[in-house]
Design a protein around this motif. Structure first.
Motif, mmCIF file in Angstrom:
data_model
loop_
_atom_site.group_PDB
_atom_site.id
_atom_site.type_symbol
_atom_site.label_atom_id
_atom_site.label_comp_id
_atom_site.label_asym_id
_atom_site.label_seq_id
_atom_site.Cartn_x
_atom_site.Cartn_y
_atom_site.Cartn_z
ATOM 1 N N VAL A 131 20.119 -65.385 15.731
ATOM 2 C CA VAL A 131 18.815 -65.122 15.122
ATOM 3 C C VAL A 131 18.051 -64.126 15.993
ATOM 4 C CG1 VAL A 131 16.664 -66.174 14.323
ATOM 5 C CG2 VAL A 131 18.809 -67.476 14.206
ATOM 6 N N ASP A 132 17.591 -63.040 15.364
ATOM 7 C CA ASP A 132 16.784 -62.015 16.043
ATOM 8 C C ASP A 132 17.440 -61.495 17.319
ATOM 9 O OD1 ASP A 132 14.820 -62.168 14.080
ATOM 10 O OD2 ASP A 132 13.706 -63.717 15.160
ATOM 11 N N ARG A 164 20.670 -68.631 24.442
ATOM 12 C CA ARG A 164 19.557 -67.673 24.386
ATOM 13 C C ARG A 164 19.920 -66.426 25.174
ATOM 14 N NH1 ARG A 164 14.566 -70.417 23.017
ATOM 15 N NH2 ARG A 164 15.008 -72.632 22.803
ATOM 16 N N SER A 165 19.502 -65.286 24.627
ATOM 17 C CA SER A 165 19.706 -64.017 25.315
ATOM 18 C C SER A 165 18.700 -63.925 26.462
ATOM 19 C CB SER A 165 19.484 -62.865 24.335
ATOM 20 O OG SER A 165 19.565 -61.631 25.000
ATOM 21 N N VAL A 166 19.189 -63.559 27.650
ATOM 22 C CA VAL A 166 18.298 -63.478 28.808
ATOM 23 C C VAL A 166 18.243 -62.089 29.414
ATOM 24 C CG1 VAL A 166 18.445 -65.914 29.414
ATOM 25 C CG2 VAL A 166 20.133 -64.324 30.341
ATOM 26 N N SER A 167 19.165 -61.227 29.051
ATOM 27 C CA SER A 167 19.173 -59.870 29.575
ATOM 28 C C SER A 167 20.085 -59.040 28.680
ATOM 29 C CB SER A 167 19.697 -59.847 31.016
ATOM 30 O OG SER A 167 21.042 -60.289 31.065
ATOM 31 N N THR A 168 20.222 -57.791 28.983
ATOM 32 C CA THR A 168 21.099 -56.931 28.199
ATOM 33 C C THR A 168 22.527 -57.448 28.310
ATOM 34 O OG1 THR A 168 19.666 -55.070 28.684
ATOM 35 C CG2 THR A 168 21.855 -54.565 27.835
ATOM 36 N N GLY A 169 23.006 -58.042 27.229
ATOM 37 C CA GLY A 169 24.367 -58.563 27.200
ATOM 38 C C GLY A 169 24.546 -59.926 27.837
ATOM 39 N N GLY A 170 23.499 -60.508 28.404
ATOM 40 C CA GLY A 170 23.605 -61.806 29.067
ATOM 41 C C GLY A 170 23.033 -62.927 28.228
#
Length: 119
Positions: A25-26, A40-46
């Motif tokens: 989602v998003d 959950r996304s925490v950084s670019t690609g992480g």
């Protein structure tokens, strides 16, 4: 809301296939239909996964982690039907099979057939 579904179809208790989906989602939250765990996304690609604290993983690893959590719902149902916990059934199933392998259709059996020898 942007949503990408990744489908996984494990075999259920009765042999029927059950559709499981992990949604993104998003581009920042990964949710599952089958488990409360999320990523959950925490950084670019992480990505971080709710049950892997302190680890940052790739999007593919986060997806694999949620799929594994989904599979546990199936394993939990199978374990319960046997009166076992998930950990008990996983440990028992991971052990090597103590029974000898079934006879194979190897060279000796084919040779016996061609020689007309029955076993």
């Amino acid at each position: 809301m942007h949503s990408i579904n990744h489908r996984l179809t494990p075999v259920g208790q009765t042999g029927s296939r059950v559709d499981m989906a992990v949604r993104i989602v998003d581009d920042s939250l990964m949710l599952s239909d089958e488990t409360a765990h999320q990523a959950r996304s925490v950084s670019t690609g992480g990505w971080v996964v709710s049950y892997l604290p302190g680890r940052t993983v790739s999007i593919d690893q986060a997806l694999a982690a949620l799929r594994a959590a989904e599979e546990l719902t199936v394993v939990r149902a199978c374990a319960a039907s046997l009166g076992l916990t998930v950990l008990e059934i996983a440990g028992m199933a991971a052990a090597e099979c103590p029974w000898p392998p079934p006879p194979s259709e190897g060279f000796g059996r084919r040779l016996a057939f061609w020689l007309g020898v029955s076993r």
